[in-house]
Scaffold this active site. Structure first.
Site, PDB file in Angstrom:
ATOM      1  N   GLU A 297      85.437  52.880  20.740  1.00 25.47           N
ATOM      2  CA  GLU A 297      84.708  52.804  21.869  1.00 25.47           C
ATOM      3  C   GLU A 297      84.321  51.429  22.469  1.00 25.47           C
ATOM      4  OE1 GLU A 297      81.651  56.753  20.543  1.00 25.47           O
ATOM      5  OE2 GLU A 297      80.971  54.677  20.098  1.00 25.47           O
ATOM      6  N   CYS A 367      58.728  34.141  36.274  1.00 23.25           N
ATOM      7  CA  CYS A 367      57.553  33.428  35.910  1.00 23.25           C
ATOM      8  C   CYS A 367      57.576  33.314  34.267  1.00 23.25           C
ATOM      9  CB  CYS A 367      56.483  33.978  36.341  1.00 23.25           C
ATOM     10  SG  CYS A 367      56.302  33.961  38.232  1.00 23.25           S
TER      11      CYS A 367
END
Ligand code: LLP
Length: 443
Positions: A297, A367
Site C-alpha cells: 500500500e 500567526c
C-alpha cells in the site's frame, strides 16, 4: 538588454504562467511522474512477483482525477474513511479493488463499504469485528477481511508516524490471546471471510530492515495459527511507508522539467519489495507454509515527487542573522514542517538560473512562529512578487490542508506535456462561509 531568466517548468508547463493563470498558493501535480511511479510498481513488484496486488494509499493525495489515474494504472485503492470511499466511488473506481482501513470505523462507514461491495475490509480490532459480523448478517452480505496486526517493530522515522510498534492504537498485538480469539471469532462468523493479515509499520521509512523484521513476525504468526487453529492465511498485506527525499527524481520521468532544477535519485521500490518478498519466501519455505498472496500500500512514494507548491513572495524582512521571505501560504496548505519537522527544498521559479545570493527562511503567513516552510535555503536575490516553488509536496499536503486563519484552500492543477487542468478549484472566501450560520436568536 538582459535576456529574460528561464522559468521553472513542471510537466513542461511554465510555473510562472501557472501562478499567473491560476493564482497562488497553487498545488501543481505532474501526471507523468505519478504514472511513472505506478509503472514502477507494476514492473518492480506486480510483474516480478506472482500473486501480488498493490493499492495506492489514497490518504496521501486523493481527488476524483487521482482515483481515475490509479484505476487506469491498474492499482487498487486504500481508503480510510467514508469521505475517501465516496470520492473513489464518485470517480467510478471499481469497488472490488478498494480496501477499507481505519482504527475507528463508524457503523455508517462499514455499511457503506458493505453496500458498495469493497474488496477488503481491514479490521482493526475486536469490537469492529463483532460489528462487521452483525452488519454482514443483517444485510446478507459477505465481507472479505484481513485482520490488522501490530508486529511490534520500531522503524527509524518520526515518532508521530510510527504505527506498528507494541502498544500502537492500530491493529491487534501480534503476540497474545487477543488476536487468536479474534481469528476464532472471524472463522465462526458466516458473514466474514478471513483472508489473512495486514501490517503497516509506519511512514517515511528509508531502510528495509524493519519491514523485513515485520515479515518474519507475520510469517511466524501464520505458522502458529496453522498449527493451533488449522487456519492458513491466503493473503498478507505488508502496508506502505516507503520514504521520499527532499528533491524530485526525474530519471523515470518522460521529460526532465529543466536542467537547472536540482534532482535526487529516489528510493527504488524494489529496495523494500524484493527484501520483503525474499524474506517471506524464505520464511514460508522454512515453516512449511505455501507463500500467501501479497499486497502492498504505497502512498507517499507514488505522489510526493510529482507535486510542487507555488507561492508568491509577499514580503522580505532582513534581520541581523536571518532573512525571512514571507509567502502567501504556509501551514494551512503544508502542515508537515510544524507537525513532523519535515524538511523541504525550493527554488525561485522565475529565477532558476540565477546564482544564489543569500540564505533565507521561507515563512508562511500564519500567526504562528512555527509556520516556517523551509529553514535556511540558498536563494537568488528575492523580490516581492517572485514565485517560489517548493518541491515534493505531492503527498500529505493537499490531503492535510486546513483553513487555519480562514485561508481558502489552494487549487490543484494537473500538468502534462505543457497542458494544465484544474482538478480541484481554489476555495473562495464565500466557500469558507458555507454552512456557517448565525442562530436566529442573535438576529
Ligand atoms: N497503509 C496504511 C494502513 C497507512 O496507515 C498508511 C499511512 C499507508 C498505507 C501509506 O503510507 P505511506 O506509503 O504514504 O508512507 N501524515 C503523515 C503520514 C501519515 C501516514 C499514515 N498512514 C505525513 O505527512 O508524513
Amino acid at each position: 538588454m538582459a535576456l529574460p531568466l528561464p522559468h521553472l517548468l513542471w510537466g513542461n508547463a511554465d510555473c510562472v504562467e501557472l501562478a499567473r493563470t491560476f493564482g497562488t498558493p497553487l498545488y501543481v501535480m505532474d501526471e507523468s511522474m505519478i504514472r511513472a511511479r505506478c509503472a514502477e510498481v507494476r514492473s518492480a513488484f506486480l510483474e516480478k512477483w506472482p500473486a501480488t496486488t498493490a493499492c495506492y494509499a489514497s490518504k496521501a493525495f486523493l481527488t476524483k482525477t487521482m482515483a481515475r489515474m490509479v484505476c487506469q494504472e491498474g492499482l487498487g485503492l486504500d481508503v480510510v474513511s467514508g469521505g475517501e470511499l465516496h470520492t473513489a466511488l464518485a470517480a467510478d473506481f471499481p469497488p472490488s479493488r478498494i480496501e477499507l482501513h481505519g482504527n475507528a470505523k463508524s457503523e455508517r462507514e462499514l455499511r457503506a463499504a458493505l453496500s458498495a461491495g469493497v474488496g477488503r475490509v481491514i479490521v482493526d480490532g475486536v469490537m469492529e469485528l463483532e460489528l462487521l459480523a452483525a452488519l454482514a448478517a443483517e444485510t446478507g452480505r459477505k465481507a472479505d477481511i484481513l485482520i490488522r496486526v501490530a508486529p511490534g517493530v520500531n522503524p527509524h522515522t518520526h515518532a508521530h508516524i510510527v504505527t506498528g510498534h507494541t502498544g500502537s492504537k492500530f491493529g491487534l498485538p501480534i503476540e497474545g490471546e487477543l488476536l487468536e480469539s479474534a481469528v476464532k471469532f472471524a472463522l465462526a462468523s458466516p458473514g466474514l471471510a478471513l483472508k489473512g493479515f495486514h501490517f503497516h509499520i509506519g511512514s517515511q521509512i528509508f531502510e528495509n530492515s524493519s519491514h523485513v523484521e515485520a515479515v518474519g513476525r507475520i510469517a511466524a504468526l501464520a505458522a502458529r495459527l496453522k498449527t493451533r487453529l488449522g487456519f492458513e492465511a491466503e493473503e498478507l498485506n505488508l502496508g506502505g511507508g516507503f520514504g521520499v527525499g527532499k528533491l524530485p527524481d526525474f530519471s523515470h520521468s518522460p521529460h526532465s522539467p529543466d536542467k537547472n532544477v536540482p534532482s535526487e535519485s529516489h528510493v527504488p521500490l524494489h529496495l523494500f519489495t524484493d527484501a520483503m518478498m525474499e524474506a517471506l519466501t524464505r520464511e514460508c519455505r522454512a515453516r512449511g507454509l505455501a507463500r500467501p498472496a501479497v499486497a502492498i500500500e504505497p502512498g507517499r512514494w507514488i505522489v510526493a515527487e510529482a507535486g510542487i507548491t507555488l507561492y508568491a513572495v509577499e514580503t522580505i524582512k532582513r534581520l541581523p542573522g536571518v532573512t525571512y521571505v514571507g509567502v502567501d501560504g504556509g501551514m494551512p496548505d503544508n502542515p508537515r514542517p510544524s507537525l513532523y519537522q519535515a524538511a523541504y527544498e525550493g527554488v525561485v521559479a522565475n529565477k532558476i538560473s540565477a546564482p544564489a545570493a543569500e540564505k533565507a527562511t521561507i515563512a508562511g503567513k500564519c500567526c504562528e512562529t512555527g509556520d516556517i516552510l523551509v529553514e535556511s535555503i540558498a536563494l537568488p536575490p528575492v523580490e516581492r512578487g517572485d514565485i517560489v516553488a517548493i518541491f515534493n509536496t505531492g503527498a500529505y499536503n493537499f490531503s492535510m490542508a486546513s483553513n487555519y486563519n480562514r485561508l481558502p484552500r489552494p487549487a490543484v492543477v494537473l500538468v502534462k506535456d505543457g497542458r494544465a487542468d484544474v482538478v480541484v478549484a481554489r476555495q473562495t472566501h464565500d466557500d469558507l462561509l458555507r454552512g456557517d450560520a448565525i442562530p436566529d436568536r442573535m438576529r
